[in-house]
Design a protein around this motif. Structure first.
Motif, PDB file in Angstrom:
ATOM      1  N   THR A  78       0.814  -1.221   0.000  1.00 47.74           N
ATOM      2  CA  THR A  78       0.000   0.000   0.000  1.00 47.74           C
ATOM      3  C   THR A  78       0.843   1.265   0.000  1.00 47.74           C
ATOM      4  N   ALA A  79       2.168   1.135   0.101  1.00 46.42           N
ATOM      5  CA  ALA A  79       3.040   2.307   0.227  1.00 46.42           C
ATOM      6  C   ALA A  79       2.895   3.269  -0.956  1.00 46.42           C
ATOM      7  N   SER A  80       2.668   2.739  -2.162  1.00 47.71           N
ATOM      8  CA  SER A  80       2.564   3.620  -3.330  1.00 47.71           C
ATOM      9  C   SER A  80       1.307   4.474  -3.302  1.00 47.71           C
ATOM     10  N   LYS A  81       0.358   4.125  -2.468  1.00 47.57           N
ATOM     11  CA  LYS A  81      -0.878   4.914  -2.343  1.00 47.57           C
ATOM     12  C   LYS A  81      -0.916   5.626  -0.996  1.00 47.57           C
ATOM     13  N   GLY A  82       0.253   5.990  -0.497  1.00 51.78           N
ATOM     14  CA  GLY A  82       0.358   6.609   0.822  1.00 51.78           C
ATOM     15  C   GLY A  82      -0.511   7.840   0.994  1.00 51.78           C
ATOM     16  N   ARG A  83      -0.428   8.780   0.067  1.00 51.47           N
ATOM     17  CA  ARG A  83      -1.192  10.018   0.204  1.00 51.47           C
ATOM     18  C   ARG A  83      -2.708   9.784   0.113  1.00 51.47           C
ATOM     19  N   PRO A  84      -3.193   9.079  -0.947  1.00 50.42           N
ATOM     20  CA  PRO A  84      -4.634   8.825  -0.995  1.00 50.42           C
ATOM     21  C   PRO A  84      -5.126   8.006   0.197  1.00 50.42           C
ATOM     22  N   LEU A  85      -4.316   7.060   0.645  1.00 51.65           N
ATOM     23  CA  LEU A  85      -4.701   6.248   1.784  1.00 51.65           C
ATOM     24  C   LEU A  85      -4.754   7.087   3.053  1.00 51.65           C
ATOM     25  N   LYS A  86      -3.783   7.973   3.217  1.00 49.88           N
ATOM     26  CA  LYS A  86      -3.774   8.867   4.379  1.00 49.88           C
ATOM     27  C   LYS A  86      -5.011   9.774   4.357  1.00 49.88           C
ATOM     28  N   GLN A  87      -5.354  10.302   3.174  1.00 48.09           N
ATOM     29  CA  GLN A  87      -6.534  11.159   3.055  1.00 48.09           C
ATOM     30  C   GLN A  87      -7.806  10.371   3.370  1.00 48.09           C
ATOM     31  N   LEU A  88      -7.862   9.130   2.907  1.00 47.90           N
ATOM     32  CA  LEU A  88      -9.016   8.293   3.197  1.00 47.90           C
ATOM     33  C   LEU A  88      -9.119   8.047   4.696  1.00 47.90           C
ATOM     34  N   ARG A  89      -7.998   7.726   5.326  1.00 47.82           N
ATOM     35  CA  ARG A  89      -7.995   7.474   6.773  1.00 47.82           C
ATOM     36  C   ARG A  89      -8.429   8.711   7.562  1.00 47.82           C
ATOM     37  N   GLU A  90      -8.095   9.901   7.058  1.00 48.56           N
ATOM     38  CA  GLU A  90      -8.487  11.130   7.743  1.00 48.56           C
ATOM     39  C   GLU A  90      -9.970  11.436   7.548  1.00 48.56           C
ATOM     40  N   SER A  91     -10.541  10.951   6.445  1.00 46.44           N
ATOM     41  CA  SER A  91     -11.930  11.283   6.146  1.00 46.44           C
ATOM     42  C   SER A  91     -12.934  10.303   6.752  1.00 46.44           C
ATOM     43  N   VAL A  92     -12.489   9.100   7.096  1.00 45.06           N
ATOM     44  CA  VAL A  92     -13.383   8.116   7.713  1.00 45.06           C
ATOM     45  C   VAL A  92     -12.757   7.623   9.005  1.00 45.06           C
ATOM     46  N   GLN A  93     -13.605   7.288   9.964  1.00 41.39           N
ATOM     47  CA  GLN A  93     -13.055   6.798  11.220  1.00 41.39           C
ATOM     48  C   GLN A  93     -12.548   5.369  11.079  1.00 41.39           C
ATOM     49  N   TYR A  94     -13.347   4.499  10.467  1.00 42.76           N
ATOM     50  CA  TYR A  94     -12.964   3.097  10.329  1.00 42.76           C
ATOM     51  C   TYR A  94     -13.263   2.612   8.916  1.00 42.76           C
ATOM     52  N   LEU A  95     -12.324   1.882   8.326  1.00 43.18           N
ATOM     53  CA  LEU A  95     -12.532   1.338   6.987  1.00 43.18           C
ATOM     54  C   LEU A  95     -13.669   0.323   6.950  1.00 43.18           C
ATOM     55  N   HIS A  96     -13.845  -0.429   8.022  1.00 41.10           N
ATOM     56  CA  HIS A  96     -14.889  -1.456   8.008  1.00 41.10           C
ATOM     57  C   HIS A  96     -16.294  -0.859   8.061  1.00 41.10           C
ATOM     58  N   GLU A  97     -16.399   0.443   8.260  1.00 41.63           N
ATOM     59  CA  GLU A  97     -17.703   1.117   8.302  1.00 41.63           C
ATOM     60  C   GLU A  97     -17.863   2.159   7.196  1.00 41.63           C
ATOM     61  N   CYS A  98     -17.023   2.145   6.185  1.00 43.01           N
ATOM     62  CA  CYS A  98     -17.022   3.238   5.210  1.00 43.01           C
ATOM     63  C   CYS A  98     -17.721   2.906   3.894  1.00 43.01           C
ATOM     64  N   ASN A  99     -18.526   1.849   3.859  1.00 39.78           N
ATOM     65  CA  ASN A  99     -19.288   1.498   2.658  1.00 39.78           C
ATOM     66  C   ASN A  99     -18.410   1.301   1.431  1.00 39.78           C
ATOM     67  N   ASP A 100     -17.402   0.476   1.563  1.00 40.41           N
ATOM     68  CA  ASP A 100     -16.533   0.072   0.450  1.00 40.41           C
ATOM     69  C   ASP A 100     -15.581   1.163  -0.047  1.00 40.41           C
ATOM     70  N   CYS A 101     -15.317   2.169   0.751  1.00 39.18           N
ATOM     71  CA  CYS A 101     -14.430   3.252   0.311  1.00 39.18           C
ATOM     72  C   CYS A 101     -13.002   2.765   0.055  1.00 39.18           C
ATOM     73  N   GLU A 102     -12.609   1.679   0.672  1.00 39.98           N
ATOM     74  CA  GLU A 102     -11.252   1.149   0.488  1.00 39.98           C
ATOM     75  C   GLU A 102     -11.066   0.494  -0.877  1.00 39.98           C
ATOM     76  N   LEU A 103     -12.159   0.158  -1.536  1.00 42.00           N
ATOM     77  CA  LEU A 103     -12.069  -0.572  -2.799  1.00 42.00           C
ATOM     78  C   LEU A 103     -11.448   0.249  -3.920  1.00 42.00           C
TER      79      LEU A 103
END
Length: 177
Positions: A78-103
């Motif tokens: 996941t290192a190559s998606k560090g910035r988008p992943l960091k932004q996603l983590r800041e925008s949602v509290q938990y990935l398991h509750e984000c309605n497939d946002c990790e996909l």
């Protein structure tokens, strides 16, 4: 080398795929870093525990290594998606509750499946380790697994993760084949 020999070798190489000789192509999978859902009184009073954060990192790595060593999966970094992943983590509290946002991130990495992991800490005695594996293209849940952990120690987290890998994730994957 003659043109005919080159064409013959090219044809042979095209026929050799990961599925040649009875093998199967590895599933490209991304394992997102484990999250902690701390509903314990200790967490409410004291906040984030550095020991728990270190355990989360260790079980994330343990899951990645276990999936990789099974031979069925190619674990993507996941290192190559560090910035988008960091932004996603800041925008949602938990990935398991984000309605497939990790996909979307999993798809950008070229993954076929994504793994979201979280530990619910009820207390220092009772913890639950949870894993959901989804198909990236459809969002369909391929597998869910959970284990209860007794005791908030490095050893109990590692044992729970090892048990989950062996008896819930990889055993189910082999049975599905």
């Amino acid at each position: 080398m003659t043109l005919m020999v080159k064409l013959f070798l090219a044809a042979v190489l095209c026929c050799l795929s990961p599925t040649s000789f009875g093998g199967q192509a590895k599933i490209k999978i991304v394992v997102f870093d484990a999250e902690l859902v701390d509903t314990s009184v200790e967490g409410e009073i004291l906040g984030s525990n550095p020991d728990d954060r270190a355990r989360l990192a260790r079980i994330s790595d343990q899951l990645r290594k276990g999936l990789h060593s099974s031979g069925a999966y190619e674990v993507l970094d996941t290192a190559s998606k560090g910035r988008p992943l960091k932004q996603l983590r800041e925008s949602v509290q938990y990935l398991h509750e984000c309605n497939d946002c990790e996909l979307d991130i999993a798809k950008a990495l070229g993954a076929q499946q994504s793994v979201v992991v979280w530990v619910q800490k009820v207390s220092n005695l009772i913890l639950n380790l949870n894993v959901v594996i989804k198909e990236v293209d459809t969002g369909k849940v391929v597998r869910t697994a959970f284990v209860d952990i007794r005791g908030n120690t490095d050893r109990s987290w590692q044992r729970g993760t090892r048990y989950m890998l062996k008896h819930r994730i990889l055993a189910d994957a082999e049975a599905a084949d």
